[in-house]
Structure formats: structure tokens, C-alpha cells
Design a protein around this motif. Structure first.
Motif, mmCIF file in Angstrom:
data_model
loop_
_atom_site.group_PDB
_atom_site.id
_atom_site.type_symbol
_atom_site.label_atom_id
_atom_site.label_comp_id
_atom_site.label_asym_id
_atom_site.label_seq_id
_atom_site.Cartn_x
_atom_site.Cartn_y
_atom_site.Cartn_z
ATOM 1 N N GLY A 115 0.811 -1.219 0.000
ATOM 2 C CA GLY A 115 0.000 0.000 0.000
ATOM 3 C C GLY A 115 0.838 1.259 0.000
ATOM 4 N N VAL A 116 1.892 1.271 0.808
ATOM 5 C CA VAL A 116 2.760 2.455 0.884
ATOM 6 C C VAL A 116 3.463 2.683 -0.453
ATOM 7 N N PHE A 117 4.021 1.628 -1.049
ATOM 8 C CA PHE A 117 4.750 1.766 -2.307
ATOM 9 C C PHE A 117 3.819 2.237 -3.431
ATOM 10 N N ILE A 187 0.646 -7.908 -12.197
ATOM 11 C CA ILE A 187 1.343 -6.667 -11.821
ATOM 12 C C ILE A 187 1.510 -5.753 -13.030
ATOM 13 N N VAL A 188 1.773 -6.345 -14.193
ATOM 14 C CA VAL A 188 2.021 -5.535 -15.403
ATOM 15 C C VAL A 188 0.801 -4.692 -15.785
ATOM 16 N N PRO A 189 -0.399 -5.290 -15.962
ATOM 17 C CA PRO A 189 -1.550 -4.433 -16.296
ATOM 18 C C PRO A 189 -1.927 -3.466 -15.176
ATOM 19 N N VAL A 190 -1.718 -3.863 -13.917
ATOM 20 C CA VAL A 190 -2.026 -2.946 -12.814
ATOM 21 C C VAL A 190 -1.147 -1.701 -12.904
ATOM 22 N N LEU A 191 0.155 -1.898 -13.098
ATOM 23 C CA LEU A 191 1.069 -0.756 -13.194
ATOM 24 C C LEU A 191 0.766 0.094 -14.431
ATOM 25 N N ALA A 192 0.409 -0.556 -15.542
ATOM 26 C CA ALA A 192 0.094 0.195 -16.764
ATOM 27 C C ALA A 192 -1.127 1.088 -16.552
ATOM 28 N N MET A 260 -4.185 -0.172 -5.361
ATOM 29 C CA MET A 260 -3.501 -0.836 -4.246
ATOM 30 C C MET A 260 -4.026 -2.248 -4.038
ATOM 31 N N ASP A 261 -5.333 -2.399 -4.034
ATOM 32 C CA ASP A 261 -5.910 -3.709 -3.767
ATOM 33 C C ASP A 261 -5.615 -4.699 -4.891
ATOM 34 N N LEU A 262 -5.587 -4.225 -6.130
ATOM 35 C CA LEU A 262 -5.229 -5.111 -7.231
ATOM 36 C C LEU A 262 -3.781 -5.578 -7.105
ATOM 37 N N MET A 263 -2.893 -4.691 -6.708
ATOM 38 C CA MET A 263 -1.497 -5.078 -6.517
ATOM 39 C C MET A 263 -1.369 -6.059 -5.358
ATOM 40 N N ARG A 264 -2.102 -5.819 -4.276
ATOM 41 C CA ARG A 264 -2.079 -6.749 -3.140
ATOM 42 C C ARG A 264 -2.624 -8.118 -3.549
ATOM 43 N N TYR A 271 -4.335 -12.639 0.429
ATOM 44 C CA TYR A 271 -5.245 -11.517 0.163
ATOM 45 C C TYR A 271 -6.112 -11.906 -1.025
ATOM 46 N N GLY A 272 -7.302 -12.447 -0.731
ATOM 47 C CA GLY A 272 -8.144 -13.022 -1.772
ATOM 48 C C GLY A 272 -9.059 -12.029 -2.461
ATOM 49 N N ALA A 273 -9.806 -12.546 -3.436
ATOM 50 C CA ALA A 273 -10.716 -11.718 -4.232
ATOM 51 C C ALA A 273 -11.861 -11.149 -3.409
#
Length: 309
Positions: A115-117, A187-192, A260-264, A271-273
Motif C-alpha cells: 500500500g505504501v509503495f 502486476i504488469v496491467p495494474v502498473l500500466a 492498491m488492492d489489485l497489486m495486493r 489476500y483473496g478476491a
């Protein structure tokens, strides 16, 4: 044209100019002149911006290198700063306030660091964007280039900084039992998507900050409020249990919480759906598209005014 005077001499007068009687605008149109610094069409502006892509990348890399050039530890602070923030939040919220209730320590610590990052990525993009024009007036006034290059470059700088930090984030996740799997590919689509969202926000605040420099002083308070409302240090579902459902949903679908939640979800095995709001990927795409294209058009509409006045 000539005429005879009273003493028999011939006086020659100049022929009337073909431009006589034309307004300045009509003269400019006749001779193909255009206003200096006039805003190009949106399509032309995009082409100009694409033509400066090498400058955008080089400028972002130079800013990233210079950011900690005066510090003895140099680029180590790219990773150390968010880690120290996470340690402070863990001490206050994890140990004292027990904000991680409902989660084991093996889940809560990666939850908090992620979350912080991720929020720092958005926060830093906005703070650098708000000064993108007002903090680079010398460059803006001296050279002709699409001004959107600056906020886009600053957002790209923050993305590169996050990518360095992700190495530490991976180590934290692995250290607490979340090992690489197929979910890590998300992680790739989340960051994009987050990069597009951040860039759109940076473009918006860059235009606002170009005319209102005091916005840079106000923005930290706005971002701090946003951080506390986005579940950086706690689970929104757990913390707001028993509150009206609509409050929980509003906080869950705000952009910072979504990314944040998608990355987690991608990184942390525990950390489930069930921690994600319905249609979370559609929401993430919506925020990215609306803010990126809306922010770009909003910034472009004031292109000819940047650096003037």
C-alpha cells in the motif's frame, strides 16, 4: 499614377497598396502567417509529443539520477524512503492501533508495504506534476516544445522509481510466504493502468499549478487525506464493518484503493478476491481511461498560455 500640377509639371503618386484596408487577421491569413505559440490541433499536438519521446525519456532519467545526487547513499533512498514510511506506519497502525486486525502478520506486513509503495507512486506523480510547469519556467519560455512533455516525463520518472522499489517489495512478499505465481503477471496491467491514471492527474494539476503556485503547498494535505481514506494502513472491509454498505463501496472504488488492492491481490497469497469490490478491473480501466484522456485534453486546451504572464 500621375497628374499635371498648376505649373505644368507632372507629379507622380504611388499606386494604392493591394493590402490597403485589410485587417491584421486578414493580412496574416493572406500571407500564411500564424500566431506565435498558438495551440496546435489535438492530432498535431499528439504527433509533436510523440516526436519528443526521446526527450521525455531522457529528461525523466536525468531527473531520477539527480534526485538523490547530493545524498551520500544516492539512489538507495529510492527504496529506503518508502520502506521507512512503511516501518513508521507499522509501528503506529500495526503495533499500537492494531489496524491489521483480521489479518495475520504474514499478510499484514506485505499488505502495508504494498500500500505504501503503490500510493507513493500516485502521490509523487501528483506532487511532481503540480510543479511541472511552474517549476520549469525557464525551459518553458526558452524552448518550443509540447508542454505536456514535462508532466508526462515526471510521471515516467516516478514509474521508473517504483520499478526499482518493486524489487524490495518482491523480497518482502517472499519473506512472508507469498511466492511468485501466475497471479504476479497481473502486476504488469495494474502498473500500466495506474501509470495512465497518474499521468492524467499530473496533467490536470500541472495546468492548475501553472496559474496557482500555492496549489503545491495545499496538495500535501489533500494527498494525506486521500491516503487515510484509501486503506493504505488498514483493510477498508474490516475497519468499516457494520457501517452502511455504500460508504464501504465508495471508499473501495476510489482509484488509489483500486490500484492498491489489485497489486495486493496479485502479490499476496492470503489476500483473496473477497477483499476486492465487484467489477474491479472495469473500475480500474475506467479511472485510467477517463483521467488520462480527460487530463490530456484539459492540459492541451491551455497549451498557448503556459509560461506567459
Amino acid at each position: 499614377m500621375s497628374e499635371t500640377t498648376h505649373d505644368g509639371t507632372v507629379a507622380v503618386t504611388a499606386a494604392p497598396s493591394p493590402d490597403e484596408g485589410l485587417t491584421a487577421a486578414e493580412l496574416a491569413a493572406k500571407y500564411g502567417l500564424s500566431v506565435s505559440g498558438a495551440r496546435p490541433s489535438l492530432g498535431e499536438y499528439i504527433r509533436q509529443l510523440w516526436g519528443r519521446r526521446h526527450f521525455i525519456l531522457a529528461f525523466s532519467q536525468a531527473k531520477l539520477t539527480a534526485q538523490y545526487s547530493q545524498a551520500k547513499l544516492g539512489q538507495v533512498w529510492q527504496v529506503a524512503t518508502p520502506l521507512l514510511n512503511a516501518a513508521v506506519y507499522f509501528f503506529i497502525f500495526g503495533l499500537i492501533l492494531h489496524a491489521g486486525r483480521g489479518m495475520s502478520r504474514d499478510v499484514y506486513i506485505p499488505f502495508l508495504v504494498t500500500g505504501v509503495f503503490v500510493f507513493t507512486f500516485t502521490q509523487s506523480s501528483i506532487m511532481s506534476g503540480v510543479r511541472a510547469i511552474s517549476g520549469n519556467l525557464g525551459l518553458v519560455r526558452a524552448l518550443h516544445f509540447p508542454r505536456a512533455s514535462l508532466p508526462v516525463s515526471f510521471s515516467l520518472q516516478q514509474l521508473q522509481q517504483l520499478l526499482f522499489s518493486m524489487l524490495v517489495l518482491f523480497l518482502v512478499a517472499i519473506g512472508f510466504g507469498s511466492y511468485p505465481g501466475l497471479s504476479w503477471l497481473l502486476i504488469v496491467p495494474v502498473l500500466a493502468l495506474q501509470f495512465l491514471f497518474n499521468t492524467g492527474l499530473a496533467l490536470i494539476v500541472a495546468r492548475l499549478g501553472s496559474k496557482t503556485p500555492d496549489l503545491a503547498q495545499l496538495m500535501p494535505f489533500i494527498l494525506r487525506t486521500w491516503m487515510y481514506a484509501s486503506g493504505v494502513m488498514f483493510s477498508i472491509n474490516t475497519m468499516l464493518a457494520g457501517r452502511p454498505e455504500w460508504i464501504v463501496r465508495v471508499l473501495q472504488v476510489n482509484p488509489a484503493a483500486v490500484y492498491m488492492d489489485l497489486m495486493r491481490f496479485a502479490l499476496i497469497d492470503g489476500y483473496g478476491a473477497s477483499n476486492l469490490p465487484p467489477h474491479v478491473w472495469a473500475i480500474a480501466l475506467f479511472w485510467a481511461v477517463v483521467f488520462f484522456f480527460g487530463g490530456f485534453v484539459y492540459f492541451w486546451k491551455a497549451e498557448e498560455r503556459y509560461g506567459r504572464g
